[in-house]
Scaffold this motif. Structure first.
Motif, PDB file in Angstrom:
ATOM      1  N   CYS A  74      -9.448   0.688  -2.587  1.00 15.76           N
ATOM      2  CA  CYS A  74      -9.375   1.132  -3.870  1.00 15.76           C
ATOM      3  C   CYS A  74      -8.253   0.517  -4.896  1.00 15.76           C
ATOM      4  CB  CYS A  74      -9.931   2.594  -4.784  1.00 15.76           C
ATOM      5  SG  CYS A  74     -11.505   3.206  -4.063  1.00 15.76           S
ATOM      6  N   PRO A  75      -8.907  -0.112  -5.512  1.00  8.01           N
ATOM      7  CA  PRO A  75      -7.144  -0.838  -6.069  1.00  8.01           C
ATOM      8  C   PRO A  75      -6.291  -0.080  -6.813  1.00  8.01           C
ATOM      9  CG  PRO A  75      -8.738  -0.754  -7.730  1.00  8.01           C
ATOM     10  CD  PRO A  75      -9.443  -0.192  -6.662  1.00  8.01           C
ATOM     11  N   THR A  76      -6.306   1.005  -7.013  1.00  5.22           N
ATOM     12  CA  THR A  76      -5.384   2.005  -8.143  1.00  5.22           C
ATOM     13  C   THR A  76      -5.555   3.277  -7.496  1.00  5.22           C
ATOM     14  OG1 THR A  76      -7.026   2.968  -9.782  1.00  5.22           O
ATOM     15  CG2 THR A  76      -5.434   1.006 -10.088  1.00  5.22           C
ATOM     16  N   SER A 103      -0.260  -2.415   2.298  1.00  4.22           N
ATOM     17  CA  SER A 103      -0.057  -3.962   1.435  1.00  4.22           C
ATOM     18  C   SER A 103      -1.101  -4.241   2.080  1.00  4.22           C
ATOM     19  CB  SER A 103       0.965  -4.241   1.864  1.00  4.22           C
ATOM     20  OG  SER A 103       1.038  -5.701   1.124  1.00  4.22           O
ATOM     21  N   THR A 104      -2.051  -5.666   1.325  1.00  4.51           N
ATOM     22  CA  THR A 104      -3.235  -5.404   1.361  1.00  4.51           C
ATOM     23  C   THR A 104      -3.059  -7.306   1.525  1.00  4.51           C
ATOM     24  OG1 THR A 104      -5.292  -4.039   1.364  1.00  4.51           O
ATOM     25  CG2 THR A 104      -5.481  -5.538   1.566  1.00  4.51           C
ATOM     26  N   ALA A 115      -2.026  -7.955  -2.325  1.00  2.74           N
ATOM     27  CA  ALA A 115      -2.887  -6.940  -3.351  1.00  2.74           C
ATOM     28  C   ALA A 115      -1.948  -5.461  -2.315  1.00  2.74           C
ATOM     29  CB  ALA A 115      -3.900  -6.614  -3.325  1.00  2.74           C
ATOM     30  N   SER A 116      -1.763  -4.487  -3.317  1.00  2.00           N
ATOM     31  CA  SER A 116      -1.871  -3.436  -2.647  1.00  2.00           C
ATOM     32  C   SER A 116      -2.973  -2.233  -2.818  1.00  2.00           C
ATOM     33  CB  SER A 116      -0.384  -2.883  -3.486  1.00  2.00           C
ATOM     34  OG  SER A 116      -0.706  -1.824  -4.472  1.00  2.00           O
ATOM     35  N   GLU A 117      -3.169  -1.666  -2.366  1.00  2.00           N
ATOM     36  CA  GLU A 117      -4.960  -0.656  -2.246  1.00  2.00           C
ATOM     37  C   GLU A 117      -4.678   0.327  -2.277  1.00  2.00           C
ATOM     38  OE1 GLU A 117      -8.056  -3.795  -2.035  1.00  2.00           O
ATOM     39  OE2 GLU A 117      -7.157  -3.652  -0.021  1.00  2.00           O
ATOM     40  N   ILE A 118      -5.120   1.221  -2.437  1.00  2.00           N
ATOM     41  CA  ILE A 118      -5.335   2.957  -1.928  1.00  2.00           C
ATOM     42  C   ILE A 118      -6.657   3.456  -0.292  1.00  2.00           C
ATOM     43  CG2 ILE A 118      -5.909   5.380  -2.471  1.00  2.00           C
ATOM     44  CD1 ILE A 118      -2.959   4.131  -3.682  1.00  2.00           C
ATOM     45  N   LEU A 119      -6.280   3.678  -0.066  1.00  3.75           N
ATOM     46  CA  LEU A 119      -7.507   3.618   1.342  1.00  3.75           C
ATOM     47  C   LEU A 119      -7.932   5.530   1.375  1.00  3.75           C
ATOM     48  CD1 LEU A 119      -9.026   2.293   4.027  1.00  3.75           C
ATOM     49  CD2 LEU A 119      -6.797   2.789   5.204  1.00  3.75           C
ATOM     50  N   LEU A 120      -9.571   5.364   0.938  1.00  2.43           N
ATOM     51  CA  LEU A 120     -10.368   6.285   1.604  1.00  2.43           C
ATOM     52  C   LEU A 120     -10.770   6.127   2.652  1.00  2.43           C
ATOM     53  CD1 LEU A 120     -12.773   6.703  -2.247  1.00  2.43           C
ATOM     54  CD2 LEU A 120     -10.674   8.163  -1.377  1.00  2.43           C
ATOM     55  N   LEU A 121     -10.503   7.580   3.487  1.00  4.34           N
ATOM     56  CA  LEU A 121     -11.113   8.232   4.397  1.00  4.34           C
ATOM     57  C   LEU A 121     -11.732   9.397   4.597  1.00  4.34           C
ATOM     58  CD1 LEU A 121      -7.976   8.836   6.673  1.00  4.34           C
ATOM     59  CD2 LEU A 121      -9.185   6.259   6.802  1.00  4.34           C
ATOM     60  N   VAL A 122     -13.465   8.754   4.265  1.00  9.33           N
ATOM     61  CA  VAL A 122     -15.085   9.699   4.309  1.00  9.33           C
ATOM     62  C   VAL A 122     -15.287  10.216   5.373  1.00  9.33           C
ATOM     63  CG1 VAL A 122     -16.147   9.523   2.648  1.00  9.33           C
ATOM     64  CG2 VAL A 122     -14.514   8.423   2.097  1.00  9.33           C
ATOM     65  N   ARG A 123     -15.301  11.748   5.593  1.00  5.87           N
ATOM     66  CA  ARG A 123     -15.961  11.989   7.108  1.00  5.87           C
ATOM     67  C   ARG A 123     -17.145  12.727   6.173  1.00  5.87           C
ATOM     68  NH1 ARG A 123     -11.786  12.392   6.171  1.00  5.87           N
ATOM     69  NH2 ARG A 123      -9.979  13.082   7.610  1.00  5.87           N
TER      70      ARG A 123
END
Length: 170
Positions: A74-76, A103-104, A115-123
């Motif tokens: 996600c971007p933010t 950092s991506t 860019a910089s992004e936020i990572l979601l881990l979804v189970r």
């Protein structure tokens, strides 16, 4: 039976006579076989899931691939929280982790982007991946969001059971 010139009976003509009853019977058998094959192919995913659940319940073991983990960039942080909250409210996941900025670097329209992004881990359950993917795409601000899944091969049985309890069957 047919009598030949030698006044002998021709047994082959008796065997080869067409019997409408036997033809209709073989047509109905063929239709039954084809119908059964089509029905089995159509119901295969449901039958497979049911078989997995019965096997897991009776044996007390975990069947690899029943659950999956998705990675969603996600971007933010606010976008990640919004998407994570929507997923949880719809009961499409047992758990969503929001990892801090990363950092991506990636190719986009022929150029390297940084860019910089936020990572979601979804189970979630593997059976929900496509539904979850379509849902996230509808919410996500990216034109082509990163949504990648990995099957969960093994783990803590109590945690995997908790995941089953947290995500209702569809």
């Amino acid at each position: 039976m047919k009598v030949t010139e030698d006044n002998k009976l021709d047994w082959s003509s008796q065997r080869c006579q067409s019997d409408t009853m036997s033809k209709s019977l073989s047509k109905s058998r063929l239709m039954l076989i084809l119908g059964t094959m089509v029905l089995t192919a159509t119901l295969y995913p449901v039958l497979r899931m049911l078989g997995i659940q019965i096997y897991a319940a009776l044996s007390g073991t975990y069947v690899a691939g029943h659950h999956s983990m998705l990675l969603i960039n996600c971007p933010t942080e606010q976008t990640a929280k919004d998407i994570g909250r929507h997923i949880m409210e719809k009961r499409m996941a047992a758990c969503v982790n929001i990892l801090p900025r990363t950092s991506t670097m990636y190719y986009w329209k022929g150029q390297i982007q940084d860019a910089s992004e936020i990572l979601l881990l979804v189970r979630t359950r593997t059976s929900l991946i496509q539904k979850l993917t379509e849902y996230v795409i509808a919410l996500h601000p990216y034109e082509i969001p990163e949504i990648i899944s990995f099957p969960i091969e093994d783990g803590s049985m109590s945690y995997l059971k908790w995941m089953d309890d947290a995500i209702p069957d569809v």
